[in-house]
Write an enzyme that holds these catalytic residues in place. Structure first.
Site, PDB file in Angstrom:
ATOM      1  N   ASN A  10     -41.989 -13.564  -8.615  1.00  0.00           N
ATOM      2  CA  ASN A  10     -42.506 -14.673  -9.880  1.00  0.00           C
ATOM      3  C   ASN A  10     -41.927 -13.965 -10.991  1.00  0.00           C
ATOM      4  O   ASN A  10     -42.307 -13.021 -11.525  1.00  0.00           O
ATOM      5  CB  ASN A  10     -44.141 -14.431  -9.727  1.00  0.00           C
ATOM      6  N   TRP A  11     -41.218 -14.886 -11.572  1.00  0.00           N
ATOM      7  CA  TRP A  11     -40.195 -14.558 -12.875  1.00  0.00           C
ATOM      8  C   TRP A  11     -41.192 -14.777 -14.058  1.00  0.00           C
ATOM      9  O   TRP A  11     -40.839 -14.747 -15.457  1.00  0.00           O
ATOM     10  CB  TRP A  11     -39.091 -15.197 -12.758  1.00  0.00           C
ATOM     11  N   LYS A  12     -42.046 -15.637 -13.898  1.00  0.00           N
ATOM     12  CA  LYS A  12     -42.989 -16.234 -15.130  1.00  0.00           C
ATOM     13  C   LYS A  12     -42.354 -16.815 -16.152  1.00  0.00           C
ATOM     14  O   LYS A  12     -41.283 -17.520 -15.813  1.00  0.00           O
ATOM     15  CB  LYS A  12     -43.809 -14.830 -15.512  1.00  0.00           C
ATOM     16  N   HIS A 100     -51.939 -19.325  -9.637  1.00  0.00           N
ATOM     17  CA  HIS A 100     -51.659 -18.027 -10.318  1.00  0.00           C
ATOM     18  C   HIS A 100     -52.806 -17.764 -10.941  1.00  0.00           C
ATOM     19  O   HIS A 100     -53.139 -18.614 -11.917  1.00  0.00           O
ATOM     20  CB  HIS A 100     -50.510 -17.922 -10.574  1.00  0.00           C
ATOM     21  N   GLU A 102     -52.612 -16.411 -13.831  1.00  0.00           N
ATOM     22  CA  GLU A 102     -52.402 -16.774 -15.364  1.00  0.00           C
ATOM     23  C   GLU A 102     -52.559 -18.355 -15.731  1.00  0.00           C
ATOM     24  O   GLU A 102     -52.960 -18.777 -16.703  1.00  0.00           O
ATOM     25  CB  GLU A 102     -50.769 -16.407 -15.561  1.00  0.00           C
ATOM     26  N   GLU A 172     -53.905 -11.552  -4.870  1.00  0.00           N
ATOM     27  CA  GLU A 172     -53.733 -10.781  -6.329  1.00  0.00           C
ATOM     28  C   GLU A 172     -54.892 -10.302  -7.103  1.00  0.00           C
ATOM     29  O   GLU A 172     -55.435 -11.432  -7.962  1.00  0.00           O
ATOM     30  CB  GLU A 172     -52.973 -11.789  -7.194  1.00  0.00           C
ATOM     31  N   GLY A 178     -49.639  -7.323 -13.618  1.00  0.00           N
ATOM     32  CA  GLY A 178     -49.174  -6.876 -15.020  1.00  0.00           C
ATOM     33  C   GLY A 178     -49.628  -5.825 -15.932  1.00  0.00           C
ATOM     34  O   GLY A 178     -49.289  -5.443 -16.930  1.00  0.00           O
ATOM     35  N   SER A 218     -48.761  -5.489  -9.638  1.00  0.00           N
ATOM     36  CA  SER A 218     -47.984  -4.137  -9.960  1.00  0.00           C
ATOM     37  C   SER A 218     -47.491  -3.664  -8.849  1.00  0.00           C
ATOM     38  O   SER A 218     -47.406  -2.411  -8.529  1.00  0.00           O
ATOM     39  CB  SER A 218     -48.810  -3.234 -10.564  1.00  0.00           C
ATOM     40  N   GLY A 239     -44.342  -9.761  -9.754  1.00  0.00           N
ATOM     41  CA  GLY A 239     -43.760 -10.001 -10.955  1.00  0.00           C
ATOM     42  C   GLY A 239     -42.787  -9.249 -11.690  1.00  0.00           C
ATOM     43  O   GLY A 239     -41.686  -9.248 -11.459  1.00  0.00           O
ATOM     44  N   GLY A 240     -43.179  -8.330 -12.598  1.00  0.00           N
ATOM     45  CA  GLY A 240     -42.466  -7.387 -13.461  1.00  0.00           C
ATOM     46  C   GLY A 240     -41.158  -6.832 -12.413  1.00  0.00           C
ATOM     47  O   GLY A 240     -39.910  -6.946 -13.212  1.00  0.00           O
TER      48      GLY A 240
HETATM   49  C1  PEP Z   1     -47.527 -11.787 -10.539  1.00  0.00           C
HETATM   50  O1  PEP Z   1     -47.111 -12.252 -11.416  1.00  0.00           O
HETATM   51  O2  PEP Z   1     -47.884 -12.516  -9.585  1.00  0.00           O
HETATM   52  C2  PEP Z   1     -47.531 -10.292 -10.310  1.00  0.00           C
HETATM   53  C3  PEP Z   1     -48.244  -9.756  -9.402  1.00  0.00           C
HETATM   54  O3  PEP Z   1     -47.156  -9.690 -11.390  1.00  0.00           O
HETATM   55  P1  PEP Z   1     -46.885  -7.882 -11.424  1.00  0.00           P
HETATM   56  O4  PEP Z   1     -46.081  -7.365 -10.365  1.00  0.00           O
HETATM   57  O5  PEP Z   1     -46.138  -7.647 -12.667  1.00  0.00           O
HETATM   58  O6  PEP Z   1     -48.178  -7.129 -11.828  1.00  0.00           O
END
Ligand code: PEP
Length: 257
Positions: A10-12, A100, A102, A172, A178, A218, A239-240
């Protein structure tokens, strides 16, 4: 039953179209023959921002699948800032990300809107990754399963067992997204097992055994192998680390073991 693992990035709100092309090139250099189904390794999927989808599709070829980070339930109309299934399908998108945390936290997404988006996606022939997860406070209060059950029941309301073949669930925990904090292997497995048992109640055992449930929060090159070794964890939503080609590739490799 053996489920094909799925590693999704997920590049957000990161990566312009030109940056996205470069990122895919770097990723392809890390794993030249990436997308298979099952025998050689995990399915690989990325969710770029809308404006970078075309560039990613062009650069990725058949190497990975491409999804969108949201979709609206109406087919067209006065919904400023939203995107329709037809717009995404014409681009060549195969998946959409729905619910998601966010979106829930900053943009008023609710279980009802998650459900409406999901029905629209399925009707259009798009696959969906539906996100659920508890906040830190909810976990501390012992409400994790209660929150997961509520989000799952309402998010999947009126979705049939047949349609569930097109649905992936992403567990999640909000407190892990994040933040660098990750659920322990055992806690993540317990939540996944709970989700699968609830799917069994809703749809029957064989459907529940077939649905892929991803862990997100994460996940990185260091912790992926332990999480992915859990029996009910069928991949990751990342994500990251998905923005770092070497790290993302190493998570993909961990999913092959
Ligand atoms: C996400 O955006 O779904 C996510 C899990 O981010 P991260 O891996 O950065 O925690």
């Amino acid at each position: 039953m053996s489920r094909c693992k799925l590693i999704a990035g997920n590049w957000k709100m990161n990566q312009t179209a030109s940056q996205a092309g470069t990122l895919i090139q770097a990723l392809k250099a890390e794993f030249p023959a990436c997308n298979s189904c099952c025998s050689q390794g995990p399915d690989v999927l990325v969710f770029p921002p809308f404006t970078s989808i075309a560039a990613v599709l062009q650069e990725a070829g058949t190497c990975l699948q491409v999804g969108a980070q949201n979709v609206h339930w109406a087919s067209s109309g006065a919904y400023t800032g939203e995107i329709s299934t037809a717009m995404l399908k014409e681009l060549g998108v195969s998946y959409v990300l729905i619910g998601h945390s966010e979106r829930r936290q900053y943009f008023g997404e609710s279980d009802e809107t998650v459900n409406r988006r999901l029905h629209a996606a399925l009707k259009a022939g798009l696959k969906a990754v539906v996100c659920i997860g508890e906040t830190e406070q909810e976990r501390q209060l012992g409400l994790t399963n209660c929150v997961l059950e509520h989000q799952l029941r309402w998010g999947l309301n009126q979705v049939s067992a047949t349609d569930m073949q097109q649905v992936v669930i992403a567990y999640e925990p909000v407190w892990a997204i994040g933040t660098g904090k990750t659920a322990s292997n055992a806690d993540a497995q317990a939540a996944h097992a709970f989700i699968r048992s609830l799917l069994g109640t809703l749809y029957g055992q064989s459907c529940a055994e077939a649905v892929r449930i991803l862990y997100g929060g994460s996940m990185n090159a260091g912790n992926a192998a332990g999480l992915l070794a859990q029996p009910d964890i069928d991949g990751g939503l990342i994500g990251g680390a998905s923005l770092k080609p070497a790290d993302f590739a190493s998570i993909i490799r961990a999913a092959k073991q």
